[in-house]
Design a protein around this motif. Structure first.
Motif, short mmCIF file in Angstrom:
data_model
loop_
_atom_site.label_atom_id
_atom_site.label_comp_id
_atom_site.label_asym_id
_atom_site.label_seq_id
_atom_site.Cartn_x
_atom_site.Cartn_y
_atom_site.Cartn_z
N GLU A 256 0.84 -1.21 0.00
CA GLU A 256 0.00 0.00 0.00
C GLU A 256 0.86 1.25 0.00
N SER A 257 0.50 2.19 -0.85
CA SER A 257 1.11 3.52 -0.85
C SER A 257 0.26 4.47 -0.03
N ALA A 258 0.91 5.48 0.55
CA ALA A 258 0.20 6.39 1.44
C ALA A 258 -0.79 7.27 0.68
N ARG A 259 -0.59 7.47 -0.60
CA ARG A 259 -1.35 8.48 -1.34
C ARG A 259 -2.86 8.22 -1.39
N LEU A 260 -3.32 6.99 -1.17
CA LEU A 260 -4.76 6.74 -1.20
C LEU A 260 -5.43 6.95 0.15
N PHE A 261 -4.65 6.98 1.23
CA PHE A 261 -5.22 7.10 2.57
C PHE A 261 -5.67 8.53 2.83
N GLU A 262 -6.85 8.68 3.39
CA GLU A 262 -7.37 10.02 3.65
C GLU A 262 -6.48 10.82 4.59
N THR A 263 -5.87 10.14 5.56
CA THR A 263 -5.02 10.86 6.50
C THR A 263 -3.76 11.40 5.84
N TYR A 264 -3.45 10.89 4.64
CA TYR A 264 -2.31 11.40 3.88
C TYR A 264 -2.77 12.22 2.68
N GLY A 265 -4.01 12.68 2.70
CA GLY A 265 -4.51 13.54 1.63
C GLY A 265 -5.16 12.80 0.49
N GLY A 266 -5.58 11.55 0.70
CA GLY A 266 -6.22 10.79 -0.35
C GLY A 266 -7.47 11.48 -0.88
N ARG A 267 -7.76 11.29 -2.18
CA ARG A 267 -8.83 12.03 -2.86
C ARG A 267 -10.18 11.34 -2.79
N TYR A 268 -10.28 10.20 -2.11
CA TYR A 268 -11.52 9.43 -2.14
C TYR A 268 -12.15 9.41 -0.75
N PRO A 269 -13.16 10.25 -0.54
CA PRO A 269 -13.77 10.36 0.80
C PRO A 269 -14.41 9.06 1.23
N GLY A 270 -14.21 8.73 2.51
CA GLY A 270 -14.79 7.52 3.07
C GLY A 270 -14.08 6.24 2.69
N TYR A 436 -15.83 -0.31 -2.74
CA TYR A 436 -15.87 1.14 -2.57
C TYR A 436 -16.62 1.75 -3.74
N GLY A 437 -17.59 2.60 -3.45
CA GLY A 437 -18.36 3.26 -4.51
C GLY A 437 -19.08 2.25 -5.37
N ASP A 438 -18.88 2.35 -6.68
CA ASP A 438 -19.55 1.42 -7.59
C ASP A 438 -18.79 0.11 -7.74
N GLY A 439 -17.67 -0.04 -7.00
CA GLY A 439 -16.93 -1.30 -7.02
C GLY A 439 -16.14 -1.55 -8.28
N SER A 440 -15.91 -0.52 -9.10
CA SER A 440 -15.27 -0.73 -10.39
C SER A 440 -13.75 -0.76 -10.31
N ASN A 441 -13.17 -0.28 -9.20
CA ASN A 441 -11.71 -0.22 -9.12
C ASN A 441 -11.21 -1.16 -8.03
N PRO A 442 -10.46 -2.21 -8.39
CA PRO A 442 -10.00 -3.18 -7.39
C PRO A 442 -9.08 -2.57 -6.34
N SER A 443 -8.25 -1.62 -6.71
CA SER A 443 -7.32 -1.03 -5.73
C SER A 443 -8.09 -0.30 -4.63
N LEU A 444 -9.17 0.38 -4.99
CA LEU A 444 -10.01 1.04 -3.97
C LEU A 444 -10.81 0.02 -3.18
N ASN A 445 -11.32 -0.99 -3.85
CA ASN A 445 -12.11 -2.02 -3.16
C ASN A 445 -11.30 -2.73 -2.08
N THR A 446 -10.10 -3.17 -2.45
CA THR A 446 -9.31 -3.96 -1.50
C THR A 446 -8.85 -3.12 -0.31
N LEU A 447 -8.49 -1.86 -0.55
CA LEU A 447 -8.09 -1.01 0.57
C LEU A 447 -9.28 -0.69 1.47
N HIS A 448 -10.44 -0.45 0.88
CA HIS A 448 -11.63 -0.15 1.68
C HIS A 448 -12.01 -1.34 2.56
N THR A 449 -11.88 -2.55 2.01
CA THR A 449 -12.19 -3.75 2.79
C THR A 449 -11.16 -3.95 3.88
N LEU A 450 -9.87 -3.76 3.57
CA LEU A 450 -8.83 -3.89 4.59
C LEU A 450 -9.05 -2.89 5.72
#
Length: 770
Positions: A256-270, A436-450
């Motif tokens: 995991e890279s920090a860039r997706l995490f909201e605490t590190y400024g990630g662009r995907y709310p929730g 996550y969201g519409d479930g179309s992006n695996p990278s967002l889905n797996t991080l949201h589940t984790l």
């Protein structure tokens, strides 16, 4: 139209579709130069294949014989497999197959999909149809005197392919297609690059190594990385009260890279609400990068604060292929090993089955106990999920960890490490995952589940008996691999490298940690000393290259990351690949690269840290009291008749001393007391490499050093025509301390149940006074 032409056309069509998908994901990338640079060499490869096919099938005006058809079938199968594999790799990873991908070939099952299966089936059907059509057709006769044209065309096509590919680095430094690359040649270059990196390490002669490299002070003698202090300065804040020996739980999230995490400024709310909640109660480390990859290097590099050279498969020389028993005996100073000596119980939770190489790997790192998938399912989980890619789901991983903590009744404090798997590249969420969201992006889905799984475990931990005395660390084994779904959501400014900012959150209720700590581009090399400083463990032997993140004098906006032979620079928050190092970093980058290569050389010789049984004592001198069975370290005068009954054999060589190639009977000068790196190979009369042998130096007396084989030497296997000799290489640090000055002949002595064997290496070493 001839069947082989149709077959080649179909392979080109598959490649064209892959290119369309690739360029469709990044419309701004496409330009005429790049398009020509990837199409022309591919077309030349096809021309070379067609010429080779025509030559194999012969020039008779008749149907080809079975041997010709069989050889043609093998050539066509290899060519087609390469094209389809590279086309598939381009669609799922934005690049051709890299040396790192070949190294981690054991993870290929993670990429299995219906599309991959369909492509494979289509390729096999096309190949079979081509063979059927070829076997029933007469091969037209080549006009008399024109056969040379076929040969010239084929050679010209090969020369063109080489010319296009030569200036382009092997695939993998950057997850993108390069102008000049072509599918078959790029695959061959990756295989050669992996083979070369597996079989050799750039040796840095100890006599030429500077005493300080890249902020690391090197010592002399047999253990140049050995030191007696982990951290020289205390924590920069006062600790009024703390548990006597706190428990420690370290979670290594997969990739995991920090860039997706909201605490590190990630662009995907929730996306990561639970990790954001944990961050609000922890210290968040900013501008912190991974210093190596992939998983094996990432875990070892962080827990030992070093740059491990060996990773996954590596042509039978890594952890997941061949016999890794030699690697499992190497010694390192590690966080679990050090804490075990401090009375901790050290436990690792692995998602894999017991047979996976991760089990002996983490035991080598100093863990007392390993909970594999099978053990967790049988002993800790009441209603486990089905295995996901033959491993535990993250939900079961955290449930097993919570169950272990609930049942633990021992008096010893715990150090627990855990590695999760569900966020691995090329995966989407398992059954029961949370899209996550519409479930179309695996990278967002797996991080949201984790994130959800981490939240449940953290809530348990904070409400349990461990709440007041547990140091909780949340980080990752390495940055996210730049697969297309991740690149799509990574945001502006992202470079598709395997080095990036990574998350690090630290929670300890008794420590007045700052809410955020900006470390200005420092790396996960510093994790081990940071954890030990937070535990108050500072004065003991170690071989760490890093420094605690609280030692702010090492914040210098420049670090490096090493993935095998690829050395990246991290400068002012930007990552630079080996072929794009800024000029202003020249000297600093060269020094850090020399440090990595020196570490590699001593690691291969198992000379990073003394054996654990020798370093249990508290003092540095005790730590240096080495085990006499370790390669290259034990100089002992041998009996004069040690060689009297040995049978002479001739299968051995001393190839280099401190990286210098040797010639028969030409002496090499070594300064007395100075260690040197000896590299070569040894096999017995049965062409089997001995696990151990005696490296003898002979003058008036005989002096012996324990040596060990196990280094890959495919060149030796080829020369001797014996596959058993493929791991006959040795690479050992020979310590001349206590060895009298003089001229010595070199002999290998092999001891065995059927008698001793002696092999004269025909090399002379002159040990001169200092």
């Amino acid at each position: 139209m001839r069947p082989v032409w149709i077959y080649a056309g179909l392979l080109l069509a598959a490649y064209a579709i892959a290119l369309a998908i690739y360029f469709g994901r990044a419309p701004g990338l496409l330009n005429a130069r790049l398009l020509a640079g990837v199409l022309v060499p591919a077309l030349l490869e096809v021309v070379a294949f067609l010429c080779a096919s025509r030559w194999v099938l012969g020039s008779d005006a008749s149907r080809p014989g079975w041997w010709r058809l069989g050889l043609h079938a093998l050539v066509a199968l290899a060519f087609g497999a390469a094209y389809l594999a590279q086309s598939y790799a381009l669609t799922i990873s934005n690049a051709f197959i890299s040396p790192l991908a070949l190294e981690n070939a054991q993870d290929a099952t993670l990429t299995v999909s219906c599309g991959q299966g369909g492509l494979l089936a289509a390729g096999i059907i096309a190949w079979l149809a081509m063979l059927a059509g070829t076997s029933r057709r007469a091969v037209p006769r080549v006009p008399r005197g024109r056969g040379w044209l076929l040969a010239v065309a084929g050679l010209a096509a090969v020369a063109g392919v080489v010319t296009f590919n030569h200036p382009v680095p092997p695939a993998g430094d950057m997850a993108r297609l390069e102008a000049g690359q072509s599918p078959v040649t790029a695959l061959l270059r990756s295989a050669v690059s992996k083979w070369r990196s597996a079989g050799s390490v750039a040796l840095i002669p100890p006599s030429t190594v500077r005493k300080q490299l890249c902020d690391v002070q090197l010592g002399g003698g047999r253990w140049p990385f050995l030191k007696d202090v982990v951290n020289a300065r205390p924590l920069p804040f006062a600790v009024t009260h703390s548990p006597a020996r706190p428990n420690v739980v370290v979670i290594f999230m997969e990739g995991e890279s920090a860039r997706l995490f909201e605490t590190y400024g990630g662009r995907y709310p929730g996306l990561t609400p639970n990790i954001s909640r944990i961050a609000g109660q922890s210290m968040v480390v900013d501008n912190y990068f991974n210093h190596t990859a992939a998983t094996y290097r990432g875990l070892q590099g962080q827990l030992t604060s070093g740059y491990p050279f060996r990773g996954g498969a590596e042509n039978g020389a890594g952890w997941t292929a061949g016999d890794a028993s030699g690697l499992a005996t190497h010694a390192y100073a590690s966080v679990p090993g050090i804490l075990r000596q401090q009375g901790y119980r050290t436990v690792f939770f692995s998602p894999h089955q017991r047979a996976e190489a991760l089990t002996p790997f983490v035991r080598m790192l100093g863990f007392d106990d390993v909970y594999t998938a099978a053990r967790s399912r049988s002993g800790l989980l009441e209603h486990p999920d089905p295995l996901f890619n033959d491993a535990l789901t993250d939900r079961d991983q955290f449930s097993a960890l919570a169950a272990y903590l609930q049942r633990y009744r021992g008096d010893a404090p715990l150090f627990i490490g855990m590695y999760t798997l569900d966020t691995h590249a090329f995966l989407d969420i398992p059954a029961g995952g949370i899209p996550y969201g519409d479930g179309s992006n695996p990278s967002l889905n797996t991080l949201h589940t984790l994130d959800a799984r981490i939240g449940v475990f953290y809530d348990y931990l904070r409400s349990s008996k461990y709440a007041a005395d547990t140091l909780f660390v949340l980080t990752t084994d390495h940055a996210h691999y730049p697969e297309p779904p991740f690149v799509k959501v990574a945001g502006s400014g992202y470079k598709p490298y395997f080095v990036d900012r990574i998350p690090l959150l630290i929670h300890a209720s008794w420590l007045p940690l700052p809410p955020r700590l900006d470390v200005h581009g420092r790396t996960s090399l510093d994790l081990a000393p940071t954890i030990l400083q937070l535990l108050g463990v500072d004065q003991l032997p170690n071989s760490f290259l890093g420094h605690s993140l609280f030692e702010r004098g090492y914040d210098r906006n420049f670090s490096i990351a090493a993935i095998g032979q690829a050395i990246y620079a991290i400068y002012r928050g930007e990552v630079y690949a080996p072929d794009e190092i800024p000029a202003q970093l020249g000297e600093g980058y060269a020094g850090c690269k020399a440090l990595v290569q020196t570490y590699y050389a001593y690691e291969n010789a198992d000379a990073i840290f003394p054996a654990s049984d020798a370093s249990d004592a508290a003092g540095l001198d005790a730590g240096r009291a080495h085990d006499r069975n370790r390669p290259g370290t034990a100089v002992e005068r041998q009996s004069a008749n040690i060689l009297a009954k040995a049978q002479p054999v001739g299968s051995c060589a001393l190839d280099t001393v401190d990286g210098r190639a040797l010639m028969q009977d030409v002496p090499v000068s070594i300064r007395q007391g100075q260690p040197f790196v000896a590299a070569g190979w040894v096999v017995g009369a049965d062409l089997q490499p001995p696990a151990r042998f005696m490296f003898l130096l002979r003058d008036g007396g005989i002096y012996g050093f324990e040596g060990a084989t196990g280094m890959p030497r495919p060149d030796v296997a080829d020369a001797l025509k014996a596959g058993s000799a493929g791991n006959a290489g040795f690479n050992m640090v020979v310590v001349t301390e206590g060895l009298p000055a003089g001229s010595y002949q070199v002999t290998a002595l092999l001891k065995g149940s059927h008698g001793d064997q002696a092999c004269d290496m025909h090399r002379q070493l002159d040990i001169r006074p200092p």
